[in-house]
Write a protein that holds these residues in place. Structure first.
Motif, PDB file in Angstrom:
ATOM      1  N   ILE A   1       0.663  -1.190  -0.006  1.00 41.95           N
ATOM      2  CA  ILE A   1      -0.037   0.122  -0.122  1.00 41.95           C
ATOM      3  C   ILE A   1       0.906   1.371   0.095  1.00 41.95           C
ATOM      4  CG2 ILE A   1      -1.649   1.250   1.333  1.00 41.95           C
ATOM      5  CD1 ILE A   1      -2.850  -1.200   2.231  1.00 41.95           C
ATOM      6  N   GLN A   2       1.968   1.196   0.797  1.00 40.97           N
ATOM      7  CA  GLN A   2       2.747   2.364   0.916  1.00 40.97           C
ATOM      8  C   GLN A   2       3.544   2.658  -0.178  1.00 40.97           C
ATOM      9  OE1 GLN A   2       4.895   1.504   4.496  1.00 40.97           O
ATOM     10  NE2 GLN A   2       3.236   1.904   5.783  1.00 40.97           N
ATOM     11  N   ASN A   3       4.149   1.557  -0.951  1.00 41.30           N
ATOM     12  CA  ASN A   3       5.252   1.425  -1.900  1.00 41.30           C
ATOM     13  C   ASN A   3       4.478   1.361  -3.460  1.00 41.30           C
ATOM     14  OD1 ASN A   3       7.336   2.287  -0.171  1.00 41.30           O
ATOM     15  ND2 ASN A   3       7.006   0.193   0.584  1.00 41.30           N
ATOM     16  N   GLY A   4       3.536   0.817  -3.408  1.00 42.71           N
ATOM     17  CA  GLY A   4       2.695   0.394  -4.611  1.00 42.71           C
ATOM     18  C   GLY A   4       3.128  -1.145  -4.989  1.00 42.71           C
ATOM     19  N   ARG A   5       3.867  -1.617  -4.391  1.00 42.84           N
ATOM     20  CA  ARG A   5       4.322  -3.341  -4.359  1.00 42.84           C
ATOM     21  C   ARG A   5       5.311  -3.414  -3.373  1.00 42.84           C
ATOM     22  NH1 ARG A   5       6.093  -5.064  -9.293  1.00 42.84           N
ATOM     23  NH2 ARG A   5       4.684  -3.289 -10.475  1.00 42.84           N
ATOM     24  N   ALA A   6       5.299  -4.645  -2.889  1.00 45.86           N
ATOM     25  CA  ALA A   6       6.016  -5.310  -2.057  1.00 45.86           C
ATOM     26  C   ALA A   6       6.629  -6.616  -2.712  1.00 45.86           C
ATOM     27  CB  ALA A   6       5.311  -5.887  -0.850  1.00 45.86           C
ATOM     28  N   SER A   7       8.126  -6.449  -2.800  1.00 46.65           N
ATOM     29  CA  SER A   7       8.956  -7.557  -3.269  1.00 46.65           C
ATOM     30  C   SER A   7       9.456  -8.193  -2.226  1.00 46.65           C
ATOM     31  CB  SER A   7       9.850  -7.208  -4.470  1.00 46.65           C
ATOM     32  OG  SER A   7       9.184  -6.213  -5.292  1.00 46.65           O
ATOM     33  N   ASP A   8       9.671  -9.564  -2.370  1.00 42.64           N
ATOM     34  CA  ASP A   8      10.315 -10.332  -1.447  1.00 42.64           C
ATOM     35  C   ASP A   8      10.919 -11.767  -2.083  1.00 42.64           C
ATOM     36  OD1 ASP A   8       8.475 -13.036  -0.563  1.00 42.64           O
ATOM     37  OD2 ASP A   8       7.025 -10.964  -0.998  1.00 42.64           O
ATOM     38  N   GLU A   9      11.971 -12.043  -1.351  1.00 43.97           N
ATOM     39  CA  GLU A   9      12.173 -13.811  -1.460  1.00 43.97           C
ATOM     40  C   GLU A   9      12.537 -14.344  -0.074  1.00 43.97           C
ATOM     41  OE1 GLU A   9      15.788 -14.121  -3.978  1.00 43.97           O
ATOM     42  OE2 GLU A   9      14.483 -13.716  -5.717  1.00 43.97           O
TER      43      GLU A   9
ATOM     44  N   MET B   1       3.648  -8.521  -4.299  1.00 43.37           N
ATOM     45  CA  MET B   1       2.547  -8.224  -3.838  1.00 43.37           C
ATOM     46  C   MET B   1       2.240  -6.850  -4.305  1.00 43.37           C
ATOM     47  SD  MET B   1       0.723  -8.586  -0.158  1.00 43.37           S
ATOM     48  CE  MET B   1       0.246 -10.099  -0.245  1.00 43.37           C
ATOM     49  N   MET B   2       0.986  -6.640  -4.777  1.00 45.12           N
ATOM     50  CA  MET B   2       0.265  -5.240  -5.349  1.00 45.12           C
ATOM     51  C   MET B   2      -1.088  -5.115  -4.737  1.00 45.12           C
ATOM     52  SD  MET B   2       1.933  -5.570  -9.068  1.00 45.12           S
ATOM     53  CE  MET B   2       1.767  -7.447  -8.973  1.00 45.12           C
TER      54      MET B   2
ATOM     55  N   PHE C   1      -5.488  -7.392  -2.561  1.00 47.75           N
ATOM     56  CA  PHE C   1      -4.315  -7.532  -2.873  1.00 47.75           C
ATOM     57  C   PHE C   1      -4.161  -8.615  -3.969  1.00 47.75           C
ATOM     58  CE2 PHE C   1      -4.467  -5.570   1.251  1.00 47.75           C
ATOM     59  CZ  PHE C   1      -3.707  -4.766   1.292  1.00 47.75           C
ATOM     60  N   VAL C   2      -2.991  -8.648  -4.853  1.00 48.28           N
ATOM     61  CA  VAL C   2      -3.082  -9.907  -5.564  1.00 48.28           C
ATOM     62  C   VAL C   2      -1.327 -10.216  -5.402  1.00 48.28           C
ATOM     63  CG1 VAL C   2      -2.208  -8.400  -7.616  1.00 48.28           C
ATOM     64  CG2 VAL C   2      -2.687 -10.880  -7.828  1.00 48.28           C
ATOM     65  N   LYS C   3      -1.027 -11.183  -5.091  1.00 50.08           N
ATOM     66  CA  LYS C   3       0.113 -11.873  -4.675  1.00 50.08           C
ATOM     67  C   LYS C   3       0.540 -12.850  -5.829  1.00 50.08           C
ATOM     68  CE  LYS C   3       3.138 -14.026  -1.088  1.00 50.08           C
ATOM     69  NZ  LYS C   3       4.296 -12.894  -1.078  1.00 50.08           N
ATOM     70  N   ILE C   4       1.755 -12.701  -6.490  1.00 48.75           N
ATOM     71  CA  ILE C   4       2.425 -13.433  -7.400  1.00 48.75           C
ATOM     72  C   ILE C   4       3.640 -14.004  -7.169  1.00 48.75           C
ATOM     73  CG2 ILE C   4       3.110 -13.827  -9.827  1.00 48.75           C
ATOM     74  CD1 ILE C   4       1.578 -11.432 -10.313  1.00 48.75           C
ATOM     75  N   ILE C   5       3.647 -15.533  -7.076  1.00 48.92           N
ATOM     76  CA  ILE C   5       4.922 -16.177  -6.521  1.00 48.92           C
ATOM     77  C   ILE C   5       5.315 -17.103  -7.557  1.00 48.92           C
ATOM     78  CG2 ILE C   5       5.597 -17.983  -4.753  1.00 48.92           C
ATOM     79  CD1 ILE C   5       3.233 -17.011  -2.846  1.00 48.92           C
ATOM     80  N   ARG C   6       6.626 -17.396  -7.625  1.00 47.76           N
ATOM     81  CA  ARG C   6       7.242 -18.171  -8.330  1.00 47.76           C
ATOM     82  C   ARG C   6       8.187 -19.036  -7.728  1.00 47.76           C
ATOM     83  NH1 ARG C   6       9.807 -17.382 -14.547  1.00 47.76           N
ATOM     84  NH2 ARG C   6       9.460 -19.624 -15.180  1.00 47.76           N
ATOM     85  N   ASP C   7       8.258 -20.348  -7.846  1.00 44.59           N
ATOM     86  CA  ASP C   7       9.244 -21.395  -7.123  1.00 44.59           C
ATOM     87  C   ASP C   7      10.455 -21.075  -7.676  1.00 44.59           C
ATOM     88  OD1 ASP C   7      10.659 -23.014  -5.924  1.00 44.59           O
ATOM     89  OD2 ASP C   7       9.293 -25.011  -6.713  1.00 44.59           O
ATOM     90  N   GLN C   8      11.460 -20.624  -6.659  1.00 40.59           N
ATOM     91  CA  GLN C   8      13.184 -20.235  -7.149  1.00 40.59           C
ATOM     92  C   GLN C   8      13.919 -21.263  -6.235  1.00 40.59           C
ATOM     93  OE1 GLN C   8      14.043 -18.735  -9.561  1.00 40.59           O
ATOM     94  NE2 GLN C   8      12.575 -17.228 -10.015  1.00 40.59           N
ATOM     95  N   THR C   9      13.323 -22.547  -5.672  1.00 44.45           N
ATOM     96  CA  THR C   9      14.174 -23.347  -4.885  1.00 44.45           C
ATOM     97  C   THR C   9      15.400 -23.843  -5.754  1.00 44.45           C
ATOM     98  OG1 THR C   9      12.056 -23.950  -3.931  1.00 44.45           O
ATOM     99  CG2 THR C   9      13.979 -25.274  -3.498  1.00 44.45           C
ATOM    100  N   GLU C  10      15.407 -24.384  -6.761  1.00 44.73           N
ATOM    101  CA  GLU C  10      16.697 -24.654  -7.460  1.00 44.73           C
ATOM    102  C   GLU C  10      17.631 -23.580  -7.788  1.00 44.73           C
ATOM    103  OE1 GLU C  10      17.628 -27.718  -8.501  1.00 44.73           O
ATOM    104  OE2 GLU C  10      15.639 -28.291  -7.562  1.00 44.73           O
ATOM    105  N   ARG C  11      17.155 -22.339  -8.010  1.00 41.06           N
ATOM    106  CA  ARG C  11      18.128 -21.408  -8.168  1.00 41.06           C
ATOM    107  C   ARG C  11      18.912 -21.315  -6.646  1.00 41.06           C
ATOM    108  NH1 ARG C  11      16.083 -15.554  -7.985  1.00 41.06           N
ATOM    109  NH2 ARG C  11      16.707 -15.896  -5.959  1.00 41.06           N
TER     110      ARG C  11
END
Length: 337
Positions: A83-91, A108-109, A121-131
Motif C-alpha cells: 500500500i505504501q510503496n505500490g508493491r512489495a517484493s520479497d524472496e 504483492m500489489m 491485494f494480488v500476490k504472485i509467487i514463483r518457485d525459485q528453490t533450484e536457483r
C-alpha cells in the motif's frame, strides 16, 4: 468492427481473466481481501503448494508463510508495504501443504477501485528453490575451495621452509623442492576424484609407484584393502611416500636393478580399529642410518606421529630400510585429517 457486442464485454473480460489465471501455471496467483483472506487461488498456486482452490478460499494467506515469518508479522507487513510503496517484493521460504518448504520469489500489489481505494491485494509467487540451492552449493564450493587453497599453500610453505633448512646447494634444493611439489600435485589429483573430502590410499601409493617405480610391479609391489583417508592425511602420505621413494632411488633398493620395494597395509580390528602401514626394501645396498635428521625424517615424525597420531618405527637393518606405522583409522579418515 469488433466480433463481439458491447454488452458482451463484461462477460468476455471475466472469461479472459479466468483463462489468464488458469493458464499461468508457472506462477501462483493469489487474490486477497483486506483481511488477507484468499479470494482467488489459481491452478499454478495449487500445483506449487498442493492446496486446492476449494481448500484455500476464505483461508488466511498466512497459512503458507513459515511459523517464524508469521511470528514476525510478515504477511501483514507485506500488505502494508504494498500500500505504501505500490508493491512489495520479497524472496523467502514458504510452506506447501505437506509442510515442506520452497524458496519463493514474490510480488504483492494492491488492487484499487476507480476511486483509488484499496479493495484487496494480488500476490504472485514463483518457485525459485533450484536457483536458491544452486547458489548455496556455489557458496559452499567457494568456501571449500578457499579452505583447500589455504591448506595447500600452508603445505607448500612448510615444504619450502624445510627444504631450504638443509645445508645443500641451491640447485639441489630447487630440484628437491620441485619434486616435492610434483608429489603434492599427484595427491591433489587423487583428492579431486574424492571431491576433496577423501582420497584412496591405493591411488596415492600407485601415484608414487608410477613416478619412481618405472611401472614395474616386480620392483614396486603394493597391496592392501581399499581404504579412504581424509585430505590432510592424504597430503601427508603423498609427501612421505615421495621421500621414501626418492631415498630408495638414490641410495636404497631402487638404486640397483635387483632391488625391490614392498608397500603393504591392512586393517587391524583391535580395541580401536587401526591401519597398519609397512614399507620394506630388499635387494639393495646395506642402508646407512642418517647421521642427522633430514627432511624425510622430520616429515615422517611430524606427519605420521605428531599430526596423525601414528606409532612410527623407522629401521635400517642390513636387508633394507623398513618403515612401520600404526594409525587410528578414525583419525586418518576425519574430514579435517
Amino acid at each position: 468492427m469488433p466480433w463481439f457486442k458491447q454488452e458482451q464485454v463484461p462477460t468476455l473480460r471475466h472469461r479472459f481473466l479466468e483463462m489468464l489465471l488458469e493458464s499461468a501455471t508457472d506462477y501462483a496467483i493469489i487474490g486477497l481481501d483486506l483481511d488477507g483472506l484468499v479470494m482467488i487461488w489459481n491452478k499454478g498456486a495449487s500445483l506449487l503448494m498442493g492446496w486446492t482452490e476449494e481448500e484455500m478460499l476464505g483461508q488466511p494467506a498466512a497459512i503458507f508463510f513459515t511459523p517464524e515469518d508469521r511470528q514476525a508479522g510478515r504477511p501483514q507487513g507485506e500488505m502494508q508495504s504494498s500500500i505504501q510503496n505500490g508493491r512489495a517484493s520479497d524472496e523467502r521460504w514458504h510452506l506447501k501443504k505437506d509442510n515442506s518448504r520452497f524458496w519463493a520469489s514474490g510480488e504483492m500489489m494492491p488492487l484499487k477501485d476507480e476511486a483509488g481505494v484499496v479493495q484487496g491485494f494480488v500476490k504472485i509467487i514463483r518457485d525459485q528453490t533450484e536457483r536458491r540451492l544452486a547458489e548455496e552449493r556455489q557458496t559452499l564450493l567457494t568456501q571449500e575451495l578457499a579452505h583447500r587453497v589455504k591448506n595447500t599453500l600452508a603445505v607448500v610453505q612448510a615444504i619450502s621452509t624445510q627444504t631450504l633448512r638443509d645445508e645443500i646447494p641451491f640447485a639441489t634444493a630447487r630440484e628437491a623442492f620441485n619434486a616435492r611439489l610434483m608429489a603434492l600435485s599427484k595427491a591433489q589429483d587423487v583428492l579431486m576424484h574424492g571431491s576433496w573430502t577423501t582420497a584412496s590410499l591405493r591411488e596415492l601409493i600407485a601415484g608414487a609407484a608410477s613416478l619412481h617405480g618405472n611401472g614395474d610391479p616386480l620392483r614396486f609391489h603394493f597391496a592392501g584393502p581399499d581404504v579412504t583417508i581424509g585430505p590432510k592425511a592424504a597430503l601427508a602420505f603423498a609427501l612421505v611416500l615421495h621421500e621414501m621413494c626418492t631415498n630408495a632411488v638414490k641410495y636404497g633398493a631402487l638404486s640397483v636393478p635387483e632391488g625391490r620395494v614392498s608397500v603393504l597395509w591392512e586393517i587391524l580390528e583391535e580395541a580401536e580399529t587401526q591401519l597398519w602401514f609397512r614399507w620394506e626394501e630388499t635387494g639393495g645396498p646395506v642402508p646407512v642410518p642418517p647421521v642427522k635428521r633430514g627432511f624425510g625424517s622430520r616429515l615422517i615424525e611430524h606427519s605420521f606421529s605428531q599430526h596423525s597420531g601414528g606409532v612410527v618405527k623407522l629401521e635400517y637393518p642390513s636387508t633394507g630400510v623398513r618403515l612401520s606405522v600404526k594409525f587410528s583409522l578414525a583419525a586418518l579418515q576425519r574430514p579435517d585429517a
